[in-house]
Design a protein around this motif. Structure first.
Motif, PDB file in Angstrom:
ATOM      1  N   ASN A 160       9.907   0.414  -1.900  1.00  0.00           N
ATOM      2  CA  ASN A 160      10.579   0.780  -2.470  1.00  0.00           C
ATOM      3  C   ASN A 160      10.120   0.350  -4.356  1.00  0.00           C
ATOM      4  N   HIS A 161      10.221  -0.429  -4.393  1.00  0.00           N
ATOM      5  CA  HIS A 161      10.113  -0.676  -6.152  1.00  0.00           C
ATOM      6  C   HIS A 161       8.109  -1.307  -6.931  1.00  0.00           C
ATOM      7  N   MET A 162       8.762  -0.270  -7.881  1.00  0.00           N
ATOM      8  CA  MET A 162       7.523  -0.770  -8.182  1.00  0.00           C
ATOM      9  C   MET A 162       7.998  -2.105  -9.111  1.00  0.00           C
ATOM     10  N   ILE A 163       6.404  -3.419  -8.668  1.00  0.00           N
ATOM     11  CA  ILE A 163       5.874  -4.459  -8.878  1.00  0.00           C
ATOM     12  C   ILE A 163       5.137  -4.812  -9.848  1.00  0.00           C
ATOM     13  N   LEU A 164       5.798  -5.832 -11.407  1.00  0.00           N
ATOM     14  CA  LEU A 164       4.347  -5.815 -12.011  1.00  0.00           C
ATOM     15  C   LEU A 164       3.565  -6.832 -11.909  1.00  0.00           C
ATOM     16  N   PHE A 165       2.384  -7.237 -11.216  1.00  0.00           N
ATOM     17  CA  PHE A 165       1.438  -8.795 -11.151  1.00  0.00           C
ATOM     18  C   PHE A 165       1.011  -9.109 -12.294  1.00  0.00           C
ATOM     19  N   PHE A 166       1.018 -10.027 -12.616  1.00  0.00           N
ATOM     20  CA  PHE A 166       0.529 -10.147 -13.400  1.00  0.00           C
ATOM     21  C   PHE A 166       0.539 -11.990 -13.259  1.00  0.00           C
ATOM     22  N   GLY A 167      -0.949 -12.687 -13.969  1.00  0.00           N
ATOM     23  CA  GLY A 167      -1.009 -14.158 -14.469  1.00  0.00           C
ATOM     24  C   GLY A 167      -2.759 -13.536 -14.007  1.00  0.00           C
ATOM     25  N   ASP A 168      -3.052 -15.624 -13.558  1.00  0.00           N
ATOM     26  CA  ASP A 168      -4.299 -15.605 -12.892  1.00  0.00           C
ATOM     27  C   ASP A 168      -3.967 -15.405 -11.571  1.00  0.00           C
ATOM     28  N   GLY A 169      -3.402 -15.725 -11.502  1.00  0.00           N
ATOM     29  CA  GLY A 169      -3.597 -14.771  -9.807  1.00  0.00           C
ATOM     30  C   GLY A 169      -3.499 -13.703  -9.394  1.00  0.00           C
ATOM     31  N   ALA A 170      -3.594 -12.964 -10.327  1.00  0.00           N
ATOM     32  CA  ALA A 170      -2.448 -11.203  -9.413  1.00  0.00           C
ATOM     33  C   ALA A 170      -4.191 -10.977 -10.524  1.00  0.00           C
ATOM     34  N   ASP A 171      -4.974 -11.291 -11.286  1.00  0.00           N
ATOM     35  CA  ASP A 171      -6.736 -11.172 -10.751  1.00  0.00           C
ATOM     36  C   ASP A 171      -7.204 -10.998 -10.542  1.00  0.00           C
ATOM     37  N   LYS A 172      -6.975 -11.893  -8.597  1.00  0.00           N
ATOM     38  CA  LYS A 172      -8.285 -11.737  -7.779  1.00  0.00           C
ATOM     39  C   LYS A 172      -7.381 -11.128  -6.814  1.00  0.00           C
ATOM     40  N   CYS A 173      -5.985 -10.829  -7.014  1.00  0.00           N
ATOM     41  CA  CYS A 173      -5.230  -9.611  -6.199  1.00  0.00           C
ATOM     42  C   CYS A 173      -5.011  -8.321  -5.989  1.00  0.00           C
ATOM     43  N   GLU A 174      -5.732  -7.601  -7.154  1.00  0.00           N
ATOM     44  CA  GLU A 174      -5.330  -6.758  -7.775  1.00  0.00           C
ATOM     45  C   GLU A 174      -7.205  -5.731  -6.217  1.00  0.00           C
ATOM     46  N   ALA A 175      -8.213  -6.563  -5.734  1.00  0.00           N
ATOM     47  CA  ALA A 175      -8.755  -5.809  -5.128  1.00  0.00           C
ATOM     48  C   ALA A 175      -8.144  -5.434  -3.724  1.00  0.00           C
ATOM     49  N   VAL A 176      -6.782  -6.175  -3.493  1.00  0.00           N
ATOM     50  CA  VAL A 176      -6.263  -6.155  -2.267  1.00  0.00           C
ATOM     51  C   VAL A 176      -5.038  -4.970  -2.374  1.00  0.00           C
ATOM     52  N   LEU A 177      -4.723  -5.598  -3.678  1.00  0.00           N
ATOM     53  CA  LEU A 177      -2.869  -5.215  -3.637  1.00  0.00           C
ATOM     54  C   LEU A 177      -2.604  -3.382  -4.077  1.00  0.00           C
ATOM     55  N   GLY A 178      -4.835  -3.648  -4.686  1.00  0.00           N
ATOM     56  CA  GLY A 178      -3.901  -2.095  -5.717  1.00  0.00           C
ATOM     57  C   GLY A 178      -3.878  -1.082  -5.042  1.00  0.00           C
ATOM     58  N   ALA A 179      -3.902  -1.093  -3.963  1.00  0.00           N
ATOM     59  CA  ALA A 179      -4.335   0.730  -3.682  1.00  0.00           C
ATOM     60  C   ALA A 179      -2.876   1.359  -3.497  1.00  0.00           C
ATOM     61  N   ASN A 180      -1.939   0.447  -3.197  1.00  0.00           N
ATOM     62  CA  ASN A 180      -0.209   1.048  -3.460  1.00  0.00           C
ATOM     63  C   ASN A 180      -0.526   1.245  -5.053  1.00  0.00           C
ATOM     64  N   ASN A 181       0.447   2.659  -5.383  1.00  0.00           N
ATOM     65  CA  ASN A 181       0.914   3.365  -6.066  1.00  0.00           C
ATOM     66  C   ASN A 181       2.011   2.467  -6.684  1.00  0.00           C
ATOM     67  N   ASN A 182       2.477   1.618  -6.014  1.00  0.00           N
ATOM     68  CA  ASN A 182       3.871   1.097  -6.643  1.00  0.00           C
ATOM     69  C   ASN A 182       3.493  -0.935  -7.145  1.00  0.00           C
ATOM     70  N   ALA A 183       1.920  -0.506  -7.146  1.00  0.00           N
ATOM     71  CA  ALA A 183       1.467  -1.678  -7.493  1.00  0.00           C
ATOM     72  C   ALA A 183       0.894  -1.855  -8.851  1.00  0.00           C
ATOM     73  N   GLN A 184       1.344  -2.123 -10.053  1.00  0.00           N
ATOM     74  CA  GLN A 184       0.910  -2.330 -11.113  1.00  0.00           C
ATOM     75  C   GLN A 184       0.072  -3.654 -11.553  1.00  0.00           C
ATOM     76  N   PHE A 185      -0.676  -4.106 -12.150  1.00  0.00           N
ATOM     77  CA  PHE A 185      -1.391  -5.231 -12.905  1.00  0.00           C
ATOM     78  C   PHE A 185      -1.662  -5.551 -14.245  1.00  0.00           C
TER      79      PHE A 185
END
Length: 230
Positions: A160-185
């Motif tokens: 239901n929402h676009m989420i902006l992920f950021f920080g050094d923890g987000a860098d390693k999560c992009e491969a896992v969460l990045g397939a969702n179009n609402n997940a932005q990094f």
């Protein structure tokens, strides 16, 4: 006029800033692992001297209090408390994830739509991160937690929402969460003491100070020592 020394050591970034009346006068930082103890007092001295101030000119010390690196937090908070004791100045504590969110809200390092949720992430171990969710008004809408990230994480919110992920923890999560179009990094995000400025000024004006004698960092998890390779 308020002069606040701001300390950020919760991540790989060791960052020091001087702010006057809610505006950053100067800052110095290095983003390198395991260097905090070596440079933190040098950075503070350099900023004080560059600004032609003395330590007694400081009105308060603000510190990023966690969650984050156990060692980094211990160094930053110990330094802040030592200065407060020595100078008889108040201590201001600001949650690290909240300061990171305010880098988007206040510093506007990137423009985001009003409906976007902000998810600052700090690297923990393996696929674990410290994270929280904020709206663009700065309200925390999901509590701070230590989460193990997999392909199902945030599924309900991302539907239901676009989420902006950021920080050094987000860098390693992009491969896992990045397939969702609402997940932005947001790539290359580096934590900074300048992100403490807005909340530090607000807390100073409201006299929201910590008890220096009893204050401890917000570790969130117990320290786990790594094993040395044989």
């Amino acid at each position: 006029m308020s002069v606040i020394l701001q300390i950020e050591t919760a991540t790989t970034s060791c960052s020091i800033a001087l702010a006057i009346d809610g505006n950053v006068l100067a800052f110095k930082q290095v983003n390198e692992r395991n260097i905090h103890a070596e440079v933190i007092t040098l950075f503070i001295d350099e900023l004080i001297n560059t600004a032609a101030l003395t330590y007694n000119d400081l009105d308060a010390i603000a510190v990023s209090c966690g969650p984050g690196s156990y060692t980094g937090l211990r160094i930053g908070v110990s330094t802040a408390k030592g200065l407060c004791f020595a100078l008889n100045k108040p201590l201001i504590a600001i949650e690290t994830l909240e300061a990171m969110a305010y880098s988007i809200i206040g510093e506007k390092i990137i423009s985001v739509d009003k409906d976007v949720l902000l998810c600052p992430m700090i690297d923990a171990r393996r696929m674990e991160v410290y994270c929280a969710l904020f709206n663009t008004d700065g309200l925390k809408v999901r509590a701070t937690a230590a989460d193990i990230i997999d392909e199902h994480s945030f599924n309900e919110l991302l539907s239901n929402h676009m989420i902006l992920f950021f920080g050094d923890g987000a860098d390693k999560c992009e491969a896992v969460l990045g397939a969702n179009n609402n997940a932005q990094f947001l790539p290359g995000f580096v934590n900074s003491a300048t992100f403490l400025t807005q909340k530090a000024a607000e807390k100073f004006d409201k006299k929201e100070f910590e008890d220096v004698a009893y204050f401890e960092p917000y570790y969130l998890k117990d320290f786990i020592a790594g094993k040395k390779a044989l």
